[in-house]
Write an enzyme that holds these catalytic residues in place. Structure first.
Site, short mmCIF file in Angstrom:
data_model
loop_
_atom_site.label_atom_id
_atom_site.label_comp_id
_atom_site.label_asym_id
_atom_site.label_seq_id
_atom_site.Cartn_x
_atom_site.Cartn_y
_atom_site.Cartn_z
CB SER A 1 -3.04 7.72 -13.62
OG SER A 1 -3.22 7.98 -14.99
CB CYS B 1 -5.75 9.93 -4.71
SG CYS B 1 -6.79 11.17 -3.99
#
Ligand code: NAD
Length: 497
Positions: free
Chosen positions: A226, A281
């Site tokens: 992240s 992602c």
């Protein structure tokens, strides 16, 4: 119940820190394993072992390294179903998707077999009277890989294969949520003839990561996860003199022009938004419709399909979506859905009430579809990382492109259109690192490279491809003369004639 270990110097080591983390089967909510969380001294042991393995490995001929990578690749193919099952059981993505994700990692292993060609240097003959100049690409030493939960085979393979093929030794710190597959990769490397100590795995959390970031024997850090952690890792690693590439989160927009084939768009959105339960992602999480007509039609087409998503336990065949990775992550995604409602977006399909009969304790969510999402809403500005598709309405191409360009994240984007000029302009101008034209998930193949822009990546080098050879090596240049007569003294700066 499985007890995971660390894998150091080609052997399994039980954790000694006394700290562990639970691993769950997300389809059932049942605890399946315990993983040790390494102490600083356990990480230091792994670094020492990797450092001791470096001189011999880096001196191993490039052809021999390539042969080992070739055997490793063959073993990975042979074990692909087993690896995919591990991914599916601990991550929750459905088995066909898990097979594909393992393949995308194996392709990087396969690419790394070409290292004799990829790591070639440069040579200039006779740059001045009798002087030759050449450049070599030398490995860095011990390098660290820190990986996220969502691709427990692919991303460790991106990093480890290119690092090892170029002559480095590796300490991998995988996600503590699904550690089974990364451990198996390191075992298979040894089975392929890889020397003990070249590929080490330490399981752990922040303690392990911080130890890697501060230890001067670690020369480079590759991170995927992240954005807040990516930024922290990048800043800490570079402050400590390390080379670092740190990939972060994403919010990927698909721009849909009025001339696009909407049937293809709907198909692409379904797969790209809900595949792997949106925990990719490169998932498309935002559909930007140019014109209300496009938006109205898409809402109509998508609504029944989102409601009818085929959801089940991850090892079942022919499903479209499995559970989310953890109970906590599911709660976070549900909070974002509520936030979207509170912020005034229209929740067309609400997946929060979904329950899978017989797997009531699994971490399931149905698909959710929002319409009329607006710039400035927190649920739009932040990454949700779940099975939630947000539709936005704009009136022009420029307005749509600006949304992707101005967003804090810039990992991937795609455009669906029949207009070649519009597609070309989009690919040329949009401020995003990876672009698809009528392709919803534009993950480049192993012989290109992977990397986003803006808050999706920190550092200068992408993952895999020739970029990875540059990341994992440093250049040494040699200026060489073998004179036939005495060399004269020269007090001015050498200018080669
Ligand atoms: P995460 O950032 O929580 O964890 C990633 C790694 O960092 C794990 O190994 C974890 O143990 C470690 N970590 C977690 N908290 C830490 C802390 N405070 N200090 C030090 N280390 C810490 O990410 P995740 O939830 O595992 O993965 C999902 C995220 O990864 C999403 O944001 C997703 O977009 C992103 N991702 C990005 C890419 C890309 O290439 N851009 C690819 C895959 C996933």
């Amino acid at each position: 119940m499985k007890q995971y270990t660390h894998f150091i110097g080609g052997e399994h080591h039980s954790g000694t820190s006394g700290r562990t983390s639970d691993v769950f089967n997300p389809s059932t909510g049942v605890k399946s394993a315990e993983v040790p969380l390494a102490s600083a001294s356990e990480v230091e042991t792994a670094i020492a072992v990797a450092e001791a393995a470096f001189p011999a490995w880096s001196a191993t001929s490039v052809l021999q390294r390539s042969r080992i990578m070739t055997k490793f690749t063959a073993l990975l193919y042979q074990h692909q179903p087993e690896l995919a099952k591990l991914v599916s059981l601990e991550h929750g993505k459905v088995i066909e998707d898990a097979m594909g994700s393992v393949l995308r990692g194996i392709e990087v292993a396969e690419f790394s077999c070409g290292i004799p060609h990829l790591q070639k240097g440069e040579f200039s003959d006779n740059v001045a009277g009798g002087i030759d100049l050449y450049a070599m690409r030398k490995p860095l030493g011990v390098v660290a890989g820190i990986t996220p939960f969502n691709f427990p085979a692919m991303i460790p393979l991106w990093m480890a294969c290119m690092a090892m093929a170029t002559g480095n030794t590796v300490v991998l710190k995988p996600s503590e949520k699904d550690p089974g597959c990364p451990m198996r990769l390191a075992e298979l490397f040894v089975e392929a003839g890889g020397p003990a100590g070249v590929f080490n795995v330490v399981n752990g959390d922040k303690v392990a990561v911080d130890t890697l970031l501060h230890d001067s024997r670690i020369k480079a850090v590759s991170f995927v996860g992240s954005t807040p952690i990516a930024q922290y890792v990048y800043e800490t690693a570079t402050k400590n003199g390390k080379r670092c590439q740190a990939m972060g989160g994403a919010k990927n927009h698909m721009l849909i022009l009025p001339d696009a084939d909407l049937e293809s768009v709907a198909n692409a959105l379904m797969g790209a938004a809900f595949g792997s339960a949106g925990e990719r992602c490169m998932a498309i999480s935002v559909g930007v419709c140019v014109g209300d007509e496009v938006a109205d039609k898409l809402v109509k087409m998508l609504t029944p399909r989102v409601k009818a998503l085929k959801i089940g336990t991850s090892l079942e065949k022919n499903l479209e979506m499995g559970p989310l990775v953890t109970k906590e992550h599911r709660a976070k995604v549900m909070d974002y859905i509520q936030m979207g409602v509170d912020e005034g977006a229209d929740l067309v399909v609400d997946g929060r009430d979904f329950v899978l009969e017989g797997s009531e304790e699994g971490y399931f969510l149905g698909g959710s579809l929002f319409d009329n999402v607006k710039k400035g809403m927190t649920s739009y500005e932040e990454e949700i990382f779940g099975p939630v598709l947000q539709l936005m309405r704009v009136q022009t191409f420029e307005e749509g492109m600006a949304l992707a360009s101005d967003h804090q994240y810039g990992n991937g984007t795609s455009i669906f259109t029949r207009n070649g000029a519009a597609a070309r302009t989009y690919a040329d101008r949009v401020e995003v690192g990876m672009v698809g034209i009528n392709v919803p998930i534009p993950v480049p193949l192993a012989f290109y490279s992977f990397g986003g822009w803006k808050a999706s990546a920190f550092g200068d080098h992408n993952q895999f491809g020739a970029e990875a050879v540059r990341f994992y090596t440093k250049v040494k240049t040699v200026t060489s003369r073998w004179p036939e007569s005495t060399i004269a003294a020269d007090f001015s700066i050498p200018t080669l004639k």
